[in-house]
Design a protein around this motif. Sequence first.
Motif, PDB file in Angstrom:
ATOM      1  N   THR A 384      46.620  12.891  24.171  1.00 34.31           N
ATOM      2  CA  THR A 384      48.058  13.138  24.244  1.00 34.31           C
ATOM      3  C   THR A 384      48.649  12.515  25.507  1.00 34.31           C
ATOM      4  O   THR A 384      47.950  12.297  26.502  1.00 34.31           O
ATOM      5  CB  THR A 384      48.350  14.645  24.233  1.00 34.31           C
ATOM      6  OG1 THR A 384      47.705  15.265  25.348  1.00 34.31           O
ATOM      7  CG2 THR A 384      47.870  15.278  22.941  1.00 34.31           C
ATOM      8  N   ASN A 432      52.272  17.870  26.579  1.00 33.87           N
ATOM      9  CA  ASN A 432      52.390  16.466  26.186  1.00 33.87           C
ATOM     10  C   ASN A 432      52.894  16.404  24.747  1.00 33.87           C
ATOM     11  O   ASN A 432      52.408  17.139  23.877  1.00 33.87           O
ATOM     12  CB  ASN A 432      51.052  15.748  26.300  1.00 33.87           C
ATOM     13  CG  ASN A 432      50.560  15.667  27.733  1.00 33.87           C
ATOM     14  OD1 ASN A 432      51.360  15.640  28.669  1.00 33.87           O
ATOM     15  ND2 ASN A 432      49.246  15.637  27.917  1.00 33.87           N
ATOM     16  N   ASN A 434      53.339  13.425  22.732  1.00 32.39           N
ATOM     17  CA  ASN A 434      52.897  12.315  21.886  1.00 32.39           C
ATOM     18  C   ASN A 434      51.378  12.203  21.926  1.00 32.39           C
ATOM     19  O   ASN A 434      50.741  12.673  22.864  1.00 32.39           O
ATOM     20  CB  ASN A 434      53.510  10.995  22.357  1.00 32.39           C
ATOM     21  CG  ASN A 434      55.021  10.956  22.228  1.00 32.39           C
ATOM     22  OD1 ASN A 434      55.681  11.990  22.311  1.00 32.39           O
ATOM     23  ND2 ASN A 434      55.576   9.764  22.025  1.00 32.39           N
ATOM     24  N   ARG A 435      50.810  11.541  20.888  1.00 31.51           N
ATOM     25  CA  ARG A 435      49.354  11.339  20.841  1.00 31.51           C
ATOM     26  C   ARG A 435      49.061   9.896  20.419  1.00 31.51           C
ATOM     27  O   ARG A 435      49.578   9.401  19.409  1.00 31.51           O
ATOM     28  CB  ARG A 435      48.694  12.295  19.853  1.00 31.51           C
ATOM     29  CG  ARG A 435      47.156  12.215  19.847  1.00 31.51           C
ATOM     30  CD  ARG A 435      46.552  13.137  18.801  1.00 31.51           C
ATOM     31  NE  ARG A 435      46.886  14.526  19.063  1.00 31.51           N
ATOM     32  CZ  ARG A 435      46.220  15.315  19.908  1.00 31.51           C
ATOM     33  NH1 ARG A 435      45.193  14.834  20.586  1.00 31.51           N
ATOM     34  NH2 ARG A 435      46.578  16.565  20.063  1.00 31.51           N
ATOM     35  N   VAL A 446      53.119  15.268  18.593  1.00 35.26           N
ATOM     36  CA  VAL A 446      52.478  16.581  18.580  1.00 35.26           C
ATOM     37  C   VAL A 446      53.460  17.601  17.997  1.00 35.26           C
ATOM     38  O   VAL A 446      54.680  17.516  18.236  1.00 35.26           O
ATOM     39  CB  VAL A 446      52.060  16.984  20.004  1.00 35.26           C
ATOM     40  CG1 VAL A 446      51.459  18.390  20.026  1.00 35.26           C
ATOM     41  CG2 VAL A 446      51.081  15.966  20.580  1.00 35.26           C
TER      42      VAL A 446
END
Length: 797
Positions: A384, A432, A434-435, A446
């Motif tokens: 992430t 976080n 985004n991944r 996410v």
Amino acid sequence: MKRTVSLHLVSLAAIAAFQTTTPAFAAEAAAVDAAAVDEATRQDNSGLVDIVVTATKRETNLQDTPIAIAVMSDEDLKKRQVQSLLDLADGGIPSLRVATFESRQTALTVGMRGIVPGDANQPAREQGVGVYIDGVYLGRQHGLNAGFLDVQRIEVLKGPQGTLFGRNTEGGAVNIVTRAPTGEFGGRASAGMGNFGAYSGQLRIDLPEVAGFSFKIDAGLQHQNATTKNPLEGQVGWNYFHRYGGRIAARWEPTNTITADFSADIGRDKNTAFLSQLINYNPTNRPIATLAQIVANGNRLPSGFVAPLPPLLKVQPDRVSTADIGVPQQPSVGKTFGVVSNIKWRPFDGIEIRSITAWRTVSDRQFDNSGGANRTPTFLPNATFSRYSLATLDQRQFSQEIQAVGNTETVDYVLGLYYFNERANDTARTPNTNRWNADGTAFSIVDPVTYPLAVTARASIAFAKSYAVYGQATYTPEQLESLHVTVGGRVTRDDKNGQLFTVNGASTNFTFDQRNTRIDPLATVAWDASDAVNLYAKYATGYRAGGASSRSLNYRAFGPESVKSYEIGAKTELFDRLVRLNLAGYIMDRTDSQVDFNFFIPQTNGTVRNTLETVNAEGVTKIKGIEADLTVRPTDSLSFGVSYAYTDVKIPPARNTVQEQLNASLTPAVTTPVFQDVYVVYTPKHAISGSIDFETPVGGAGAAVKLHLDANYSSPSFTFDNENVKNEKAFLMNGRLSLADIPMSDNGQLLTVALWARNMFNESHIYRRSNANGPVLGDYANFNAPRTIGVEATVNF
């Protein structure tokens, strides 16, 4: 000519704005009744405006008062399209430095004369320059960017104001003064629109006096779409704002010796931060890790290596209009509310008793996803990224002040008692959003449901009480009326305590408890060398209260810092009052300087914690500077001005306790004390502002064409206490062209139509830069806002 000067606390004394092109410079440390100031302001058609202020039945020419101050009038604010305090970040008042905290509009960093705190937006941290509305101190940096509501003027008092203003004004004070009810029907309505989907509106209505009561209603709205777009569909971009608010003011005059002013205001500010951009890659020339090396190291970046640059992440050294990577983001929401009572009683000639009572609250809900992949955490396969700073701050404060302002045949004096009570608390979590996929060619989002469930990085609460008694007197001998000697002092008692009860999701019980007593003296000698030349020498002190950092891992406390200032100045009016030149030079010694050491430390769950420790630097910080302000009005239709500030700061190295903690965790542990060079932020060595105004009548009915241009330059300055990296020089120009005071009817209605531009040449510069993630990725930076333009129509009735 005998000068009667009485310096008052906060809203007590009198300052009005020179109606010239640039902010006028004068020196009375407070504010009188707005109507009295307007009535006392005279203009000689052949020269500069003569500002006379009145307090306790006395008149004082601001050029005669021995303190440096900049005054920006409502007309100046309109010419520069200043809608909130952040708009003064362009350097329109060179001595005043305004910047976002981090890149967020939710909290502002305000500084002056080298006193600029980097991070004062926590519950137990304090500002170095006091900000006031109608004489009421605003205890937090949050809420300072609320939209202006019928501001009559902004007063910028330069240098320590510890005697009359008290704690947290060691660099100076900013007093925002709103217009009081007039008791006569009238008002103003304006509406405007601009690029980036901007629109705005303001309404002011004065109601006729009834049974001794006068009322005024103000409302305002400011909107701008994001200037940097977010590629993620349905999500808000960066540098967006939507502000609105209202204010009701009432004045009651039951007798000719009592004036009671009451007001209530409310404000809402929805906004997003400025985008953080990656401006270089691998500046330290480390070896670049391969995907195989990262996987072999347990999906962690090998020590000494820099992360590979994913194909989607771009190095962008210039300001962009669209971010490289889209992220979830909603606007932060700030709420302010306040009520004020200001009662004045004149029991007999020569004295006025005043009571100022205020209650204010601030509530802020922060959503800051400005970094994307441009800041840590760096790229790791399937990991992430994009640190979403979700934070809250709630504050409430109560203050009470009693003053006695008076004069005798040879002495003007002010005496006062002050009480301040504050409670503030904060929380923060940093999920976080985004991944990455396995090779950085794509990413996913996410589940937003998990964001509020992220580990709480910190949670704290702090309490503060401050008590003060002060007095100041100016003596003018009967035999030597050109000499004025002022002495004063303030005794302050601060009681502060707090608790950090959550750190990285774990319950803690870290506390701090401080009690400090402080005496701040002042002495000034002023001499009227002639009717046109006034000289002064001044000694003053100030201090900033201590506290503790809620970003600390153990709530380590730090003590107050203090400053001694030595200043000389001259105020002159030359060539039959066509030229006004004011000069000031100062030297300041600051001890126990509060210095921040800031680190973004990766956590085991993949998030990154902002850890910050504050220490008192050993030794003396040396600050010196020169300020020059020139205003010229060669003809009735033309005027121009130039203001310049030179500031030089030398601060000794400070002990870096964060690095010492990190060293102690090594194997084997390193316990050697670490002293590091530190810097004062947002303090350019050179800053200059110039402007020109031209006005000519048209049509023979009172209408006029007005042109305003201003240009503002700042040299590079540091932006972090513990990073040896500077932002870029700035040169910004603003302009306004208007057809003003067009008669609309026989009953006095006037229309003004204007075209305005801020940053008219679309200059781009980095105003905030960091090399914190340089060793693992690259430097990131925030750029100033692009050019904004608009049209506005105003009706006065």
